[in-house]
Scaffold this active site. Structure first.
Site, PDB file in Angstrom:
ATOM      1  N   GLU A  99       0.869  -1.176   0.086  1.00 62.99           N
ATOM      2  CA  GLU A  99      -0.006  -0.032  -0.147  1.00 62.99           C
ATOM      3  C   GLU A  99       0.732   1.087  -0.122  1.00 62.99           C
ATOM      4  O   GLU A  99       0.755   2.274  -0.678  1.00 62.99           O
ATOM      5  CB  GLU A  99      -0.908   0.190   1.216  1.00 62.99           C
ATOM      6  CG  GLU A  99      -1.932  -1.026   1.041  1.00 62.99           C
ATOM      7  CD  GLU A  99      -3.075  -0.680  -0.048  1.00 62.99           C
ATOM      8  OE1 GLU A  99      -3.386   0.259  -0.477  1.00 62.99           O
ATOM      9  OE2 GLU A  99      -3.488  -1.700  -0.490  1.00 62.99           O
ATOM     10  N   GLU A 100       1.942   1.408   0.885  1.00 64.03           N
ATOM     11  CA  GLU A 100       2.944   2.308   0.635  1.00 64.03           C
ATOM     12  C   GLU A 100       3.501   2.451  -0.632  1.00 64.03           C
ATOM     13  O   GLU A 100       3.523   3.567  -1.138  1.00 64.03           O
ATOM     14  CB  GLU A 100       4.169   1.941   1.680  1.00 64.03           C
ATOM     15  CG  GLU A 100       3.943   2.196   3.167  1.00 64.03           C
ATOM     16  CD  GLU A 100       5.220   2.033   3.704  1.00 64.03           C
ATOM     17  OE1 GLU A 100       6.353   1.934   3.347  1.00 64.03           O
ATOM     18  OE2 GLU A 100       5.088   1.556   5.213  1.00 64.03           O
ATOM     19  N   LEU A 101       3.821   1.476  -1.480  1.00 59.87           N
ATOM     20  CA  LEU A 101       4.304   1.572  -2.600  1.00 59.87           C
ATOM     21  C   LEU A 101       3.274   2.140  -3.595  1.00 59.87           C
ATOM     22  O   LEU A 101       3.903   3.123  -4.520  1.00 59.87           O
ATOM     23  CB  LEU A 101       4.779   0.116  -3.257  1.00 59.87           C
ATOM     24  CG  LEU A 101       5.399  -0.026  -4.497  1.00 59.87           C
ATOM     25  CD1 LEU A 101       6.706   0.761  -4.606  1.00 59.87           C
ATOM     26  CD2 LEU A 101       5.414  -1.606  -5.041  1.00 59.87           C
TER      27      LEU A 101
END
Length: 159
Positions: free
Chosen positions: A84-86
């Site tokens: 999700e960060e990516l």
């Protein structure tokens, strides 16, 4: 307006995205220490305020960072939070023009791009957990492919 407004929107120089169990006490801690010695304002999950919602704090820190460094490791793709960060990192790169630097630690860009090797095995386990959400899986796969095509560094395990 250009430079002052864009520089004032950044709270951090660098955001480090990493899978804790793989790199926290290895490469990531050395990188973080070197940046700190050079007085580079760096966000890692050490700076999260306990009790805050992790996702919103991390997403805000990504938006507030000039440079976004993603440290890929064997188990990076086993974490939905990392993926999700990516996705957010690549959205910010497109929207705000932030610099994104991938570091491939004990994995290759090809492993990340094609989800193969130990990296692919970790991603396959996550895919099983999210098989009922094909849109999310598609976003993650596309993001992995996209970032692996950026220029970055490939590192083995050494001090």
């Amino acid at each position: 307006m250009g430079e002052s407004s864009s520089s004032s929107r950044f709270k951090y120089d660098v955001f480090l995205s990493f899978r804790g169990e793989d790199t926290r006490n290895k490469f990531m801690s050395h990188l973080h220490g070197a940046l700190k010695r050079k007085k580079v304002m760096t966000f890692t999950d050490y700076k999260l305020i306990r009790g805050c919602e992790i996702s919103s704090s991390l997403l805000k820190a990504i938006e507030e960072s000039k440079i976004l460094v993603v440290i890929f490791s064997k188990n990076y793709a086993s974490s939905r939070w990392c993926l999700e960060e990516l996705v957010k990192i690549l959205e910010c790169k497109e929207m705000y023009g932030q610099i994104v630097i991938p570091i491939f630690y004990e994995v290759t860009p090809s492993d990340v791009r094609n989800q193969t090797g130990a990296f692919g095995d970790a991603f396959a386990e996550l895919q099983l957990r999210f098989q009922d959400n094909p849109d999310k899986l598609q976003r993650w796969t596309a993001s992995l492919t996209k970032i692996a095509n950026l220029s970055g560094w490939t590192l083995g395990s050494f001090r």
